[in-house]
Design a protein around this motif. Structure first.
Motif, PDB file in Angstrom:
ATOM      1  N   SER C  82       0.838  -1.208   0.000  1.00 39.90           N
ATOM      2  CA  SER C  82       0.000   0.000   0.000  1.00 39.90           C
ATOM      3  C   SER C  82       0.866   1.247   0.000  1.00 39.90           C
ATOM      4  O   SER C  82       0.615   2.193  -0.759  1.00 39.90           O
ATOM      5  CB  SER C  82      -0.898   0.025   1.230  1.00 39.90           C
ATOM      6  OG  SER C  82      -2.097  -0.633   0.975  1.00 39.90           O
ATOM      7  N   LEU C  83       1.886   1.249   0.860  1.00 46.54           N
ATOM      8  CA  LEU C  83       2.727   2.438   0.967  1.00 46.54           C
ATOM      9  C   LEU C  83       3.482   2.695  -0.332  1.00 46.54           C
ATOM     10  O   LEU C  83       3.562   3.836  -0.791  1.00 46.54           O
ATOM     11  CB  LEU C  83       3.707   2.279   2.130  1.00 46.54           C
ATOM     12  CG  LEU C  83       3.089   2.445   3.510  1.00 46.54           C
ATOM     13  CD1 LEU C  83       4.115   2.117   4.589  1.00 46.54           C
ATOM     14  CD2 LEU C  83       2.566   3.862   3.710  1.00 46.54           C
ATOM     15  N   THR C  86       1.124   4.028  -2.846  1.00 45.90           N
ATOM     16  CA  THR C  86       0.759   5.408  -2.522  1.00 45.90           C
ATOM     17  C   THR C  86       1.819   6.368  -3.020  1.00 45.90           C
ATOM     18  O   THR C  86       1.521   7.349  -3.704  1.00 45.90           O
ATOM     19  CB  THR C  86       0.634   5.557  -0.999  1.00 45.90           C
ATOM     20  OG1 THR C  86      -0.240   4.562  -0.519  1.00 45.90           O
ATOM     21  CG2 THR C  86       0.116   6.917  -0.636  1.00 45.90           C
ATOM     22  N   ASP C 210      -2.241  11.439   1.347  1.00 45.25           N
ATOM     23  CA  ASP C 210      -3.101  10.931   2.403  1.00 45.25           C
ATOM     24  C   ASP C 210      -4.308  10.195   1.813  1.00 45.25           C
ATOM     25  O   ASP C 210      -4.608   9.048   2.188  1.00 45.25           O
ATOM     26  CB  ASP C 210      -3.518  12.175   3.203  1.00 45.25           C
ATOM     27  CG  ASP C 210      -4.293  11.846   4.428  1.00 45.25           C
ATOM     28  OD1 ASP C 210      -4.179  10.703   4.879  1.00 45.25           O
ATOM     29  OD2 ASP C 210      -4.998  12.726   4.930  1.00 45.25           O
ATOM     30  N   PHE C 213      -3.357   6.894   0.156  1.00 50.36           N
ATOM     31  CA  PHE C 213      -3.118   5.799   1.087  1.00 50.36           C
ATOM     32  C   PHE C 213      -4.436   5.177   1.512  1.00 50.36           C
ATOM     33  O   PHE C 213      -4.595   3.958   1.533  1.00 50.36           O
ATOM     34  CB  PHE C 213      -2.338   6.274   2.313  1.00 50.36           C
ATOM     35  CG  PHE C 213      -2.152   5.167   3.297  1.00 50.36           C
ATOM     36  CD1 PHE C 213      -1.276   4.143   3.024  1.00 50.36           C
ATOM     37  CD2 PHE C 213      -2.902   5.112   4.453  1.00 50.36           C
ATOM     38  CE1 PHE C 213      -1.133   3.085   3.892  1.00 50.36           C
ATOM     39  CE2 PHE C 213      -2.760   4.059   5.325  1.00 50.36           C
ATOM     40  CZ  PHE C 213      -1.873   3.050   5.046  1.00 50.36           C
ATOM     41  N   ARG C 214      -5.414   6.037   1.850  1.00 50.99           N
ATOM     42  CA  ARG C 214      -6.709   5.505   2.288  1.00 50.99           C
ATOM     43  C   ARG C 214      -7.358   4.690   1.177  1.00 50.99           C
ATOM     44  O   ARG C 214      -7.959   3.650   1.425  1.00 50.99           O
ATOM     45  CB  ARG C 214      -7.629   6.643   2.701  1.00 50.99           C
ATOM     46  CG  ARG C 214      -7.251   7.190   4.055  1.00 50.99           C
ATOM     47  CD  ARG C 214      -8.239   8.235   4.486  1.00 50.99           C
ATOM     48  NE  ARG C 214      -7.686   9.560   4.320  1.00 50.99           N
ATOM     49  CZ  ARG C 214      -8.416  10.652   4.238  1.00 50.99           C
ATOM     50  NH1 ARG C 214      -9.713  10.574   4.276  1.00 50.99           N
ATOM     51  NH2 ARG C 214      -7.852  11.820   4.112  1.00 50.99           N
ATOM     52  N   SER C 216      -5.745   3.149  -1.249  1.00 44.12           N
ATOM     53  CA  SER C 216      -4.969   1.935  -1.515  1.00 44.12           C
ATOM     54  C   SER C 216      -5.384   0.820  -0.568  1.00 44.12           C
ATOM     55  O   SER C 216      -5.125  -0.346  -0.826  1.00 44.12           O
ATOM     56  CB  SER C 216      -3.479   2.217  -1.355  1.00 44.12           C
ATOM     57  OG  SER C 216      -3.144   2.269   0.007  1.00 44.12           O
ATOM     58  N   CYS C 257       0.614  10.718   8.650  1.00 44.15           N
ATOM     59  CA  CYS C 257       0.650  11.437   7.384  1.00 44.15           C
ATOM     60  C   CYS C 257       0.182  12.877   7.583  1.00 44.15           C
ATOM     61  O   CYS C 257       0.808  13.824   7.113  1.00 44.15           O
ATOM     62  CB  CYS C 257      -0.299  10.729   6.428  1.00 44.15           C
ATOM     63  SG  CYS C 257       0.276  10.580   4.780  1.00 44.15           S
TER      64      CYS C 257
END
Lengths: 271, 279, 269
Positions: C82-83, C86, C210, C213-214, C216, C257
């Motif tokens: 995920s990171l 992102t 931000d 990320f959410r 993902s 974040c």
């Protein structure tokens, strides 16, 4: 100082000092390395044969989507209506809950710092978790259906509306509030006369904005079983009926554009 | 009727705003509180209705000790003390009538006020007050549609509908032009006389203070340095209050424009000063 | 009786929000009818809800003892994926959003380019990330690459729209001043436009990071990589303690974040 003197004695000007410049290069280098590292991780997890095939797959997909099978459209009105209801009722429920939370979270209206932290935790958790995740959870708890969708939308909206509203509350003029307190008004009266009229336009604008976002989000809740047009989308994709998928896409596109237009008009009228 | 004794206020930042204030205000007296910016004038009147908490000392309104009140008792005490603000402090998005009626909030319950179901007497009184301050036609206008002077009139009506015994007035003229300032001060003065109200008026403009007050108290760095009749105020006392300044030359330079701007007759006292500059 | 006379007699009512009575009651009635219709479409299977209620309690209880350990490997891989998605998608998306945003600003772009760029923005903003992810998964196969492209595409729409709006209401006198020195188009962009929009561009990129990320965390549900797949599995298997652990990690990362982005924004200004 960006102005320095060369050994010959003539002053030169540069945008930044040498040290700042080097730090800047270093930051860029570190960023680039991080990016390449991430890229490598992604690349390792990718089957490149599929990617090489992407162009053909894409054109194949489009050819199967066209022409759309318009005759299925009549079966989609009911799920589309459900989608609208999920978004609207979810927004109503969400703003009803966000309203008190925002007053608890704003520094100038909170009754107690502990309550403020609790309200902030509620806002952050609601904001961090996507409505689809809420929907997945609620479907396992409440069973599939519109209700899970409504509550999922509402839970996600609390954080969004709550955050923007509490920031608006913290920015109000303090003097009218002081004046109302000086008349001997109670706490709730101070809120309803001193604070509420000042934040009402912001509150209405934020709510309509969130409604518009919620329409978009509610179109996919059906993928996890929470009702609406997403159920049909899921079914069509699973049966590889791409010419139905394209009909659904067109409907979603039209609905979202219409809601965005309405929301922009309403917000314009309020401000 | 209002007695302050040994009142101190120290802000959490360590600033001493008020030091050992002793003050007695008899019924019906209009007292002007003058002094440079930051002398503690605002803090003093906000300590009286507890918008600011005094650090120590006692403040008594008739028989009530104000410093120890809380909750409903504080609400009831605040009803007897009405406040008028510098920037009018009206709620912009409410109508003039709603702003005036908000002065009754201490008397009516939450739901009645929320639904705007005020008692008929209150509404009639609100309308009478709007007529008295000359704004009955503006009843349904929003407060932000009014001019500065009109807003201050609404602020006065809101204060009076509380049926107070004491008026706390914070820089009523600081945002107004000279003519409107005089009209507002005259209105406050007349209303105090009609209703036998005591008043504490914070004011920068010494000339206005001398013309409209019965008594002048000078505050400097949180301490009372002058307390007397308007006529007793001379250049020397002004220097103790405000610091060194050539008071007499300023009079001559500024008298002409300020007299021209105001329709009112020249003040009765020989020494007319316009020290509006401290704001 | 006029309102003034009524007020004099003590009979005053607040002004209604909408002046014409017919419109006022019409709207109220319409709203009531809609609410009745909308609420009637909710059919609740109460037996199912009663059955699920205990699960709801389990879920809440799971937050008091989240289980980070038993699926440690999956969680770690998912979060890392995920990171990475992102970061790469935000960088690529922002880089691509800049030309699209310039093209979508009415005051600097020629008409055909303006319509093309506005078209891209509209398509990217209208469809939820999940829908786009489905298409890209079909095209590029399962895995984080599809997810990354999805997020980058969504970023383009988001950033380009705001950037275009920024450019449209930028201070035109500064641009003319630079142009008056004889600067070329690129020099004008670099010296007059860039300094005006840069701080907000950085702020928005942080905000988008931000959001990405959410997002993902959910596109994994349709196979586009990231923590979403693990989360989906754990929820559908009723392993609420693992789900709670993942949700807590997501919340923590979002908080981090936000905290760091406020710092970076202050630092760049």
């Amino acid at each position: 100082m960006p102005v320095s003197t060369t050994p010959q004695g003539t002053p030169t000007w540069r945008l930044r000092t040498t040290r700042a410049q080097w730090l800047g290069y270093l930051a860029w280098l570190a960023g680039a390395c991080l990016f390449l590292l991430c890229w490598k991780l992604i690349s390792d997890n990718t089957m490149w044969v599929f990617v090489e095939d992407a162009g053909r797959q894409g054109s194949d997909l489009i050819s199967r989507m066209l022409p759309p099978r318009w005759e299925v459209a009549h079966r989609l009105w009911q799920p589309m209506w459900d989608t609208l209801n999920i978004a609207t009722l979810g927004t109503l429920l969400g703003i009803a809950m966000a309203f008190p939370v925002a007053f608890l979270a704003a520094r100038n209206t909170t009754p107690h710092p502990l309550l403020r932290s609790a309200a902030l935790v509620v806002i952050v958790s609601s904001r961090s978790i996507n409505s689809l995740i809420w929907a997945m959870l609620l479907v396992t708890i409440l069973g599939p259906g519109v209700l899970a969708g409504i509550i999922a939308i509402a839970l996600r909206s609390i954080g969004f509306v709550g955050k923007l509203l509490y920031e608006a509350i913290e920015e109000i003029h303090p003097t009218p509030v002081e004046a109302i307190s000086a008349t001997g008004a109670g706490r709730l009266q101070v809120m309803s006369y001193g604070v509420l009229p000042q934040v009402m336009p912001a509150f209405a604008g934020i709510s309509v904005y969130r409604w518009d976002i919620n329409i978009r989000e509610s179109t996919v809740l059906g993928l996890v079983g929470a009702g609406g047009i997403g159920l049909q989308l899921n079914a069509a994709i699973n049966s590889l009926a791409w010419n139905q998928v394209s009909v659904i896409f067109v409907m979603i596109f039209a609905t979202v554009l219409a809601s965005e237009w309405i929301s922009a008009r309403v917000r314009h009228a309020i401000i | 009727m209002l007695t302050l004794s040994q009142v101190n206020k120290r802000y959490p930042t360590g600033d001493r705003a008020l030091t050992d204030i002793d003050l007695t205000l008899p019924r019906g007296q209009v007292m002007a509180l003058i002094g440079p910016s930051g002398a503690g004038k605002s803090t003093l009147i906000r300590c009286v209705n507890r918008l600011v908490e005094p650090t120590s000392g006692s403040i008594r309104l008739e028989e009530t000790e104000l410093t120890r009140l809380s909750g409903n008792a504080l609400r009831r005490a605040r009803r007897a003390m009405a406040m008028i603000f510098q920037e009018y402090a009206l709620v912009d998005r409410l109508t003039v009538m709603e702003n005036v009626l908000s002065g009754r909030l201490g008397y009516v319950g939450f739901w009645r006020s929320f639904l705007r179901r005020y008692p008929a007497d209150d509404i009639a009184e609100a309308f009478r007050l709007l007529e008295r301050v000359g704004l009955p036609h503006a009843m349904d206008k929003r407060a932000d549609a009014l001019s500065g002077g009109q807003r201050q009139r609404v602020g006065i009506a809101r204060a009076l509908i509380q049926r107070p015994r004491l008026l706390l007035v914070d820089e009523p003229t600081a945002s107004l032009d000279p003519k409107t300032s005089r009209q507002i001060m005259r209105l406050i003065r007349e209303l105090c006389a009609e209703r036998e109200l005591a008043a504490i008026i914070n004011i920068h403009d010494v000339a206005l203070a001398q013309q409209f007050a019965d008594r002048i108290v000078g505050l400097r760095a949180g301490e009372i340095v002058f307390d007397g009749k308007p006529g007793e105020l001379d250049a020397e006392t002004l220097t103790t209050i405000y610091g060194e300044e050539e008071w007499d030359t300023r009079v001559q330079e500024e008298e002409a424009p300020s007299a021209a701007a105001s329709a009112a007759p020249a003040p009765a006292t020989p020494l007319t000063l316009a020290t509006g500059g401290a704001r | 009786m006029s309102r003034q006379a009524l007020a004099q007699a003590g009979r005053w009512r607040r002004l209604p929000l909408i002046e014409t009575p017919r419109l006022r009651w019409g709207l109220a009635a319409g709203l009531a009818v809609y609410l009745v219709l909308a609420l009637s479409t909710i059919d609740v299977n109460w037996a199912r809800v009663a059955e699920g209620a205990s699960r709801g309690l389990n879920f809440l209880a799971a937050f008091t003892q989240p289980d980070f350990v038993s699926r440690r490997g999956d969680i770690l891989d998912g979060i890392l994926e995920s990171l990475t998605m992102t970061l790469t998608s935000t960088v690529i998306g922002v880089a691509l959003a800049v030309p699209v945003g310039l093209g979508a600003a009415r005051n600097i772009a020629p008409w055909p380019i303006y319509y093309l760029c506005r078209g891209i923005i509209t398509v990217s903003r209208t469809f939820q990330e999940i829908i786009i992810a489905i298409l890209f998964v079909v095209m590029f196969g399962f895995g984080p690459l599809a997810g990354m492209i999805t997020l980058a595409f969504a970023t383009i729409g988001f950033m380009a729209k705001l950037l275009a709006e920024d450019i449209e209401d930028l201070d035109w006198r500064q641009v003319e001043a630079v142009r008056a020195t004889g600067a070329s188009w690129w020099q004008t962009m670099n010296h007059a436009v860039q300094p005006q929009v840069m701080p907000r561009l950085i702020g928005l990129s942080m905000y988008r990071l931000d959001i990405n990320f959410r997002e993902s965390a959910v596109i994994g549900i349709v196979g586009a990589g990231g923590i979403g797949a693990t989360l989906n599995t754990s929820i559908s298997r009723y392993e609420y303690d693992t789900a709670a652990a993942i949700l807590l990690i997501i919340i923590a990362i979002v908080l981090l974040c936000e905290y760091s982005s406020s710092h970076i924004r202050r630092w760049t200004q």
